[in-house]
Scaffold this active site. Structure first.
Site, PDB file in Angstrom:
ATOM      1  N   HIS A 115      52.280 -18.687  -1.340  1.00 40.60           N
ATOM      2  CA  HIS A 115      50.988 -18.309  -0.768  1.00 40.60           C
ATOM      3  C   HIS A 115      49.849 -18.324  -1.782  1.00 40.60           C
ATOM      4  CE1 HIS A 115      52.381 -14.359  -2.306  1.00 40.60           C
ATOM      5  NE2 HIS A 115      51.098 -14.114  -2.471  1.00 40.60           N
ATOM      6  N   HIS A 181      45.198  -6.215  -9.553  1.00 43.15           N
ATOM      7  CA  HIS A 181      46.150  -5.754  -8.546  1.00 43.15           C
ATOM      8  C   HIS A 181      47.503  -5.591  -9.225  1.00 43.15           C
ATOM      9  CE1 HIS A 181      46.684 -10.122  -8.462  1.00 43.15           C
ATOM     10  NE2 HIS A 181      47.739 -10.033  -7.660  1.00 43.15           N
TER      11      HIS A 181
END
Length: 320
Positions: A115, A181
């Site tokens: 992804h 993140h």
């Protein structure tokens, strides 16, 4: 002709977790605006720098970077599967140029793209096959990592090749990943022997095992949204400082960044900024660029310091 640049965060949780409605609407609106711009530009070639999350690249042979000659989607997070339209001749020419610049890279006739590469293609172009795409994987997950200076050198080498194209083609450079993140990415030496075996050779997982991995990521997003869990909080100050450095083309700053600094300030996923660095370096190698920050929001539910940046410069011609 010309070159354009888009750097954008990715997050597989966009279809599985919802931040406050006004936040989600604005993020999706920006992606829609960028998609419209890509459609209007109608590039002849896309160069896409993206990471992997132990879906296509594993420790049995982990390169610092890999250029796809042929590539297919991993199908993780329901993105794909399917073939990516890679122009073989241009990919081979790019590889030759990068190697001639003294930058080592792997290359593959059977790249599997997860992804980190497929999501920006789907969001910005509508499919994996709308335009010719050369995917360039940059390792940002499997320690040890290449130094940040490598990402700059790789980007500049790619830019050398693109200089030969932009006189007669419209090129779009995409950088996917980051910003801050801290997803639950497993690491060798700190997980069970079974998980280590997966990290070494975990290709083609069963639907059940993939679902278990994805559920763990979803759980982190839920905990972050309510201020719980062990993930490092998103770091808006660090992210916004990075965005300013990208706008300024401050590659010296990036070259001197250490892994320890990135982990401490941006979390394990912060290493994906290497993809943005390489993309910006490629764009700047063609010609110094003018960049604009299009969006930034720390979205806990998506485990993403979510940002978007675009850049362009005057068309390159043969008039000199």
């Amino acid at each position: 002709m010309s070159a354009k640049l888009i750097c954008v965060s990715h997050t597989p949780l966009m279809d599985f977790s919802s931040p406050p409605i006004e936040v989600e609407q604005r993020a999706r609106q920006v992606l829609s605006e960028l998609a419209d711009e890509v459609s209007a530009y109608s590039p002849d070639l896309i160069i896409l720098f993206g990471p992997d999350h132990f879906n296509g690249f594993f420790y049995d042979l982990m390169p610092p970077a890999c250029i796809g000659i042929h590539a297919t989607a991993a199908g993780d997070w329901d993105m794909g599967p399917g073939a990516i339209s890679v122009p073989e001749r241009e990919a081979l020419c790019l590889i030759k140029t990068v190697l001639s610049e003294g930058v080592g890279t792997a290359y593959s006739y059977r790249m599997t793209a997860d992804h980190g590469i497929t999501q920006p293609l789907l969001f910005l172009t509508g499919s994996l096959t709308t335009y010719p795409v050369i995917p360039i994987f940059i390792n940002g997950a499997a320690m040890p990592l290449m130094p940040m200076s490598y990402a700059v050198k790789l980007g500049r080498a790619v830019g050398k090749y693109l200089k030969t194209l932009v006189t007669h083609k419209k090129v779009l450079i995409l950088g996917s990943g980051g910003l801050s993140h801290d997803p639950p990415t497993p690491q060798m030496g700190s997980v069970s022997p079974e998980m280590e075996e997966f990290l070494i050779a975990g290709r083609n997982p069963t639907p059940e095992s993939r679902a278990i991995r994805q559920e763990k990521v979803k759980a982190v997003g839920v905990k972050m949204s309510i201020g719980e869990g062990h993930a490092l909080p998103l770091n808006a100050d660090w992210d916004q400082g990075l965005l300013q450095s990208f706008v300024q083309g401050d590659f010296e700053r990036f070259e001197h960044m250490t892994d320890e600094e990135i982990c401490r300030l941006g979390g394990k996923g912060g290493h994906e900024i290497r993809c943005w660095v390489a993309a910006c370096a490629a764009m700047n190698e063609i010609q110094p660029y003018q960049a604009e920050i299009r969006y930034y929001e720390p979205i806990q539910e998506w485990i993403a310091g979510f940002g978007a940046l675009t850049a362009s410069h005057a068309p390159v011609t043969n008039d000199a």
